[in-house]
Design an enzyme around this catalytic site. Structure first.
Site, PDB file in Angstrom:
ATOM      1  N   SER A 198       2.153   2.556  -2.189  1.00  0.00           N
ATOM      2  CA  SER A 198       2.772   2.483  -1.542  1.00  0.00           C
ATOM      3  C   SER A 198       3.615   3.499  -0.603  1.00  0.00           C
ATOM      4  CB  SER A 198       3.892   0.688  -0.858  1.00  0.00           C
ATOM      5  OG  SER A 198       3.187   0.405   0.138  1.00  0.00           O
ATOM      6  N   LYS A 202       1.750   7.770  -0.409  1.00  0.00           N
ATOM      7  CA  LYS A 202       1.849   8.399   0.539  1.00  0.00           C
ATOM      8  C   LYS A 202       2.014   9.403   0.248  1.00  0.00           C
ATOM      9  CE  LYS A 202       4.142   4.991   4.166  1.00  0.00           C
ATOM     10  NZ  LYS A 202       3.234   4.113   4.076  1.00  0.00           N
ATOM     11  N   TRP A 289      -1.413  -4.800   6.887  1.00  0.00           N
ATOM     12  CA  TRP A 289      -1.104  -3.758   7.111  1.00  0.00           C
ATOM     13  C   TRP A 289      -0.912  -2.383   7.278  1.00  0.00           C
ATOM     14  CZ3 TRP A 289       2.699  -5.053  10.658  1.00  0.00           C
ATOM     15  CH2 TRP A 289       3.871  -4.291  10.584  1.00  0.00           C
ATOM     16  N   HIS A 340      -0.565  -6.129  -1.521  1.00  0.00           N
ATOM     17  CA  HIS A 340      -0.343  -5.476  -1.841  1.00  0.00           C
ATOM     18  C   HIS A 340       0.195  -4.866  -2.788  1.00  0.00           C
ATOM     19  CE1 HIS A 340       0.864  -1.318   0.135  1.00  0.00           C
ATOM     20  NE2 HIS A 340       2.235  -1.775  -0.007  1.00  0.00           N
TER      21      HIS A 340
END
Length: 360
Positions: A198, A202, A289, A340
């Site tokens: 998540s 990044k 998402w 997720h």
């Protein structure tokens, strides 16, 4: 492969030399100034091992370490933990960015966690290091008063628009752990990987983009401002992410809220900055998402940079089915059934890919 109008990775025909001597640095500056912020260069770091003991039922050596970073306006210390397989020889290493609760990277392993299955890493011959994001910069909008940023700024209230945010600070911390690992005789210095999920995903991508000592990067469900192409993306877009998490980025990024078509950059450029090193993107079927399709498209587009090295990027033309990992190329990808998350299934594929690329 789905067609979307994205800025080209390279204008016209570019050679490997042109990429390495110009375009790569240009993209790194662009993503730094417009998205993640500029990473400070004026610092020193010292490490102190505060504990060394056997761990994991005698299968590993555990070290607790404090990294003290000195900047123009003071010092900041953050802890991390490292496990080394017992026995002779050097081991490839994996740095993990823990963006969830601290117990996932508990040094005592009182609550073993599938989110960071260090027991399996050690069993497979990997050294493993991890830090908790909150120990480097609080994952909340506190005006950059409590994190590592404060030692680089005279006045947080007058930060420039390209000053780094939390993602940049966490990436910086991962690179400092790399500094320390490179000093350890048990570590194979040529094969240090970074993994995150998540927001941690990044961070892992931005860390590897900047730090070419990182051999391989692994991004789990990193979505918007991570692995996923933003133009045409489903789910989270720039407007939502800068509203909910403005402190992750530099101020400049806010200008593109609702104006993604005007961005002179795209996320496949971030992935391309890892070339020619092995790169892996993991997605989940229920993670709308993050948008798995946009993550896969970005990985495909980044293959242009790998082609400069006569390397295949993603070894698939179209989105693979769930549980059908694509690992033949230099960019790995899989789509996992579920939500997720970062699971033992994901970790198993990450280590399989790393084993393959190292030649173990």
């Amino acid at each position: 492969m789905e067609k979307r109008l994205v800025p080209p990775l390279m204008e016209g025909t570019l050679s490997r030399e042109g990429w390495e001597q110009g375009r790569r640095a240009e993209l790194l500056r662009l993503l730094g100034s417009e998205v993640y912020g500029i990473t400070p260069k004026d610092f020193e770091v010292q490490f102190t091992v505060t504990d060394e003991s056997e761990a994991l039922q005698g299968k590993a050596l555990r070290r607790l370490v404090q990294a003290q970073v000195s900047g123009p306006y003071g010092t900041f210390t953050f802890p991390f933990v490292a496990f080394f397989p017992k026995g002779e020889g050097m081991h490839p290493a994996i740095i993990f960015i823990n963006n969830r609760e601290k117990h996932h990277t508990d040094p005592d392993r009182k609550q073993p966690s599938g989110f960071w299955p260090v027991e399996e890493m050690v069993a497979r011959g990997y050294a493993a290091a991890a830090f908790h994001t909150w120990d480097v910069d609080t994952d909340c909008d506190d005006g950059f008063q409590n994190g590592i940023e404060r030692i680089f700024e005279a006045d947080a209230a007058s930060r420039p628009d390209d000053a780094w945010g939390a993602l940049g600070a966490w990436a910086f911390a991962a690179s400092r752990i790399c500094d320390w690992l490179l000093l350890q005789p048990q570590v194979d210095a040529q094969h240090i990987a970074v993994v995150g999920h998540s927001r941690g995903g990044k961070t892992a991508l931005w860390c590897a983009a900047q730090d070419e000592r990182i051999y391989s990067a692994y991004s789990s469900c990193s979505g918007c401002s991570g692995a996923a192409v933003t133009r045409g993306k489903k789910g989270e877009r720039v407007a939502q992410i800068v509203r909910n998490f403005p402190y992750w980025f530099c101020k400049n990024y806010r200008r593109y809220a609702g104006r993604e078509e005007e961005m002179p950059f795209e996320q496949h450029m971030l992935l391309a900055l890892c070339a020619p090193r092995p790169l892996y993107i993991g997605s989940a079927t229920e993670d709308e998402w993050a948008d798995p399709e946009s993550e896969f498209l970005s990985a495909r587009l980044a293959g242009e940079a790998y082609a400069l090295y006569h390397l295949q990027g993603v070894a698939a033309e179209s989105m693979p089915a769930p549980e059908m990992p694509v690992q033949a190329g230099q960019i790995g990808y899989h789509l996992r059934t579920g939500k997720h998350d970062l699971t033992p299934y994901d970790w198993g594929l990450y280590m399989d890919f790393l084993d393959q690329k190292i030649g173990r």
